[in-house]
Scaffold this active site. Structure first.
Site, PDB file in Angstrom:
ATOM      1  N   PRO A 159      44.784  58.783  -1.206  1.00  0.00           N
ATOM      2  CA  PRO A 159      45.319  57.588  -1.877  1.00  0.00           C
ATOM      3  C   PRO A 159      46.256  57.982  -3.014  1.00  0.00           C
ATOM      4  O   PRO A 159      45.992  58.939  -3.755  1.00  0.00           O
ATOM      5  CB  PRO A 159      44.067  56.883  -2.402  1.00  0.00           C
ATOM      6  CG  PRO A 159      42.928  57.453  -1.612  1.00  0.00           C
ATOM      7  CD  PRO A 159      43.318  58.867  -1.315  1.00  0.00           C
ATOM      8  N   PHE A 232      53.302  53.596 -16.003  1.00  0.00           N
ATOM      9  CA  PHE A 232      53.459  54.042 -14.618  1.00  0.00           C
ATOM     10  C   PHE A 232      52.153  54.126 -13.833  1.00  0.00           C
ATOM     11  O   PHE A 232      52.180  54.183 -12.602  1.00  0.00           O
ATOM     12  CB  PHE A 232      54.130  55.423 -14.596  1.00  0.00           C
ATOM     13  CG  PHE A 232      55.353  55.506 -15.465  1.00  0.00           C
ATOM     14  CD1 PHE A 232      56.488  54.779 -15.155  1.00  0.00           C
ATOM     15  CD2 PHE A 232      55.366  56.296 -16.607  1.00  0.00           C
ATOM     16  CE1 PHE A 232      57.622  54.851 -15.956  1.00  0.00           C
ATOM     17  CE2 PHE A 232      56.491  56.368 -17.417  1.00  0.00           C
ATOM     18  CZ  PHE A 232      57.629  55.643 -17.093  1.00  0.00           C
ATOM     19  N   GLY A 294      39.386  59.347  -5.359  1.00  0.00           N
ATOM     20  CA  GLY A 294      39.905  59.291  -3.993  1.00  0.00           C
ATOM     21  C   GLY A 294      39.114  60.076  -2.978  1.00  0.00           C
ATOM     22  O   GLY A 294      39.553  60.227  -1.829  1.00  0.00           O
ATOM     23  N   TYR A 501      42.470  65.704 -28.227  1.00  0.00           N
ATOM     24  CA  TYR A 501      43.614  65.901 -27.337  1.00  0.00           C
ATOM     25  C   TYR A 501      44.415  67.080 -27.864  1.00  0.00           C
ATOM     26  O   TYR A 501      44.836  67.085 -29.018  1.00  0.00           O
ATOM     27  CB  TYR A 501      44.466  64.632 -27.392  1.00  0.00           C
ATOM     28  CG  TYR A 501      45.159  64.230 -26.122  1.00  0.00           C
ATOM     29  CD1 TYR A 501      46.225  64.953 -25.619  1.00  0.00           C
ATOM     30  CD2 TYR A 501      44.771  63.081 -25.439  1.00  0.00           C
ATOM     31  CE1 TYR A 501      46.883  64.555 -24.475  1.00  0.00           C
ATOM     32  CE2 TYR A 501      45.419  62.667 -24.290  1.00  0.00           C
ATOM     33  CZ  TYR A 501      46.478  63.407 -23.811  1.00  0.00           C
ATOM     34  OH  TYR A 501      47.124  63.012 -22.675  1.00  0.00           O
TER      35      TYR A 501
END
Length: 586
Positions: A159, A232, A294, A501
């Site tokens: 996917p 996105f 997936g 991060y």
């Protein structure tokens, strides 16, 4: 728990299709007030079947018409060098179409970049790693049929949502010898219904984040889920990777937002019956789907929570004398459970990097900058080589936001923090969407850079940050790398810990294989993270790049439980993308 198709929503109560009129927005003081029409929220429509709305996506069906195939983001948005000065092209972002002289000097000084010598752009993508043929499907029913055919003819399905994965999740496993098909979900982007009374929205899984938010805001609602890849990435991808957003303090992570999900497996459709806020009915199978990456099936439809648009939105920022003080303040804010929608703390290296991206100013601007610097360094006594900055975003009704601002700044004062203004906070928040474009510029000038993240308990946060920086610094020296950047920021906070991060980049001059070197160094960094009490990932997922640490994180018994689940749902292993357990025996 299995069904062979979608439920009939014709009897759904309080479900209404989306209209197209956007909310009115007006400026009120320094904050933005969103004047949505709240009167419609209480409307009740019974025994009506809403018409699904096909969303006109900001991302076209043929992505390469608008997006780069070999880099991040829009074609018209990129860092370029003009007359020896770096610029950012286009008008989509606040720094567009202006020279960036401070950033130009920063890359020369920190990474020893020679802007006169440009190499041909090289993508990190290896074409052979990605599957063909490529199919797109536009409904849950079409996916059910496709999975049945793939299962019959033993074809592997990978996917594909927004394509923003940084874990190698959508690449082909090298040992697979069967035909591999990429299933593009981007055309499955309808909004099936909006439930105004229960504050729910049902969407097909391929809808892109910015499209979902635009359509909801046109009706006076918001999902509030805003990951860095929000422009996105897809809703189905958020569920598949257990994503987190910048505003999770108010709206929650994706597991908090998720109410219902359909997963098309080789054995049928996995979904729960009913859409109640909570149930005590054995293990929650939503959590089988969340983070499955997936490997178990195709996510086709998702129901998530929504909220009315906040009345007010304000940004803010705080300067701390050092990273230790900033982390202590973040811990106290979390302890008192008074976090604003977003609160993020940058270390000194990242502060300097962010400052370098500012636009040039005239005489009065320079004078004002000088006065601010004088106040911070001379009056407050901060050292420019140790100070750090937190950026803030407040959302809610005006009274709540004002009260929260007051409380946050009072807490910060106890840790030596100084308010640094709304503009700095907004600028820092928006730059999040620009930073990813820098990697592509770096590749053209012998710089390899990427980010990685972790979650860690509060009492080990500082030691983890220090240990990872020290380990990477030592590894760079051992590999003959003289110019490099290692920075970090705290991006999400919880009662028991936080997300850290890291940004890591280096000059690749003299290296035979810069990409392999980077992968090796990040692997060492990940070892150090685990040794320092961190996790293999907070929100990027496992994919293939971190699969070797999966057993360490979940235990061998946990791996066996996952493998048993996969064997039950996917006995022929047609969802063999190799994520999570790369060396699968299935």
């Amino acid at each position: 728990m299995f069904s062979n198709g979608s439920k009939d929503d014709s009897q759904r109560v309080n479900a209404t299709p989306l209209a197209t009129q956007p909310p009115k927005e007006k400026e009120a003081g320094s904050d933005k007030c969103l004047m949505s029409d709240r009167r419609e929220v209480g409307v009740t429509l019974r025994n009506t079947k809403p018409k699904p709305k096909k969303v006109r996506s900001a991302i076209p069906k043929h992505r390469q018409e608008l997006l780069k195939w070999n880099g991040w983001g829009y074609k018209d948005s990129q860092f370029v060098v003009k007359d020896g000065i770096i610029h950012f092209t286009g008008s989509r972002y606040p720094i567009g179409d202006v020279p960036l002289p401070y950033f130009t000097e920063w890359v020369k000084d920190v990474l020893d970049v020679n802007l006169d010598i440009k190499r041909e752009s090289q993508s990190l993508i290896r074409a052979k790693d990605y599957p063909e043929p490529h199919l797109d499907k536009e409904s849950h029913e079409a996916v059910v049929q496709l999975v049945e055919l793939a299962n019959k003819y033993n074809v592997v399905i990978i996917p594909f949502g927004g394509g923003t994965s940084v874990s190698g999740a959508v690449s082909c496993p090298s040992q697979e010898r069967r035909t591999i098909m990429s299933l593009d979900t981007s055309q499955m982007n309808r909004i099936l219904w909006l439930d105004r009374n229960n504050l729910l929205v049902c969407c097909e899984a391929g809808i892109i984040g910015q499209d979902l938010e635009r359509e909801l805001q046109s009706q006076g609602f918001t999902a509030g889920h805003e990951p860095d890849s929000y422009e996105f990435s897809s809703l189905g991808g958020w569920v598949a990777t257990r994503a987190s957003g910048m505003k999770k303090n108010v709206y929650g992570n994706i597991e908090d937002l998720l109410v219902h999900v359909k997963l098309v497996t080789s054995r049928g459709v996995l979904e729960k019956s009913g859409q109640v806020p909570r149930m005590s009915c054995g293990p929650d199978f939503n959590h089988v789907v969340l983070g499955s990456e997936g490997t178990l099936g195709v996510i086709t439809e998702v129901v998530i929570k929504t909220r009315p648009l906040p009345e007010c939105k304000r940004y803010g920022s705080i300067v701390f004398p050092d990273f230790e003080s900033g982390v202590a303040c973040m811990r106290e804010i979390a302890l008192q459970r008074c976090q604003p929608a977003s609160v993020r703390l940058m270390d000194n290296e990242q502060f300097k990097f962010g400052q370098s991206l500012r636009q040039p100013t005239g005489y009065m601007g320079l004078l004002l900058e000088g006065l601010k610097k004088l106040y911070i360094t001379k009056i407050k006594g901060f050292d420019l080589d140790t100070l750090c900055v937190a950026t803030l975003l407040f959302e809610g009704d005006r009274k709540t936001v004002e009260s929260q601002e007051k409380r946050i700044y009072e807490i910060a004062d106890h840790f030596g923090g100084v308010p640094a203004g709304e503009k700095n906070g907004e600028r820092g928040y928006m730059l999040t969407f620009v930073i990813a474009y820098i990697r592509d510029l770096g590749l053209e000038y012998n710089v390899v850079a990427e980010s990685f993240e972790t979650s860690v308990p509060w009492d080990r946060t500082l030691s983890l940050c220090n240990n990872v920086k020290h380990r990477l610094s030592q590894e760079c020296q051992d590999h003959g790398i003289k110019k490099f950047l290692i920075s970090c920021r705290v991006t999400q906070t919880y009662d028991a810990g936080c997300c850290v991060y890291f940004y890591f980049g280096f000059s690749s001059k003299g290296l035979a294989d810069p990409l392999a070197t980077y992968e090796l160094l990040e692997e060492h960094a990940r070892d150090e993270i685990l040794a320092s009490g961190g996790s293999i990932s907070h929100h990027h997922g496992v994919g293939k790049l971190r699969a070797k640490w999966f057993p360490h994180q979940v235990s061998e018994t946990g791996v066996e439980l996952y493998q048993a689940t996969k064997k039950e749902l996917d006995p022929k292993n047609i969802f063999a993308n190799g994520n999570l357990t790369f060396r699968s025996k299935l």
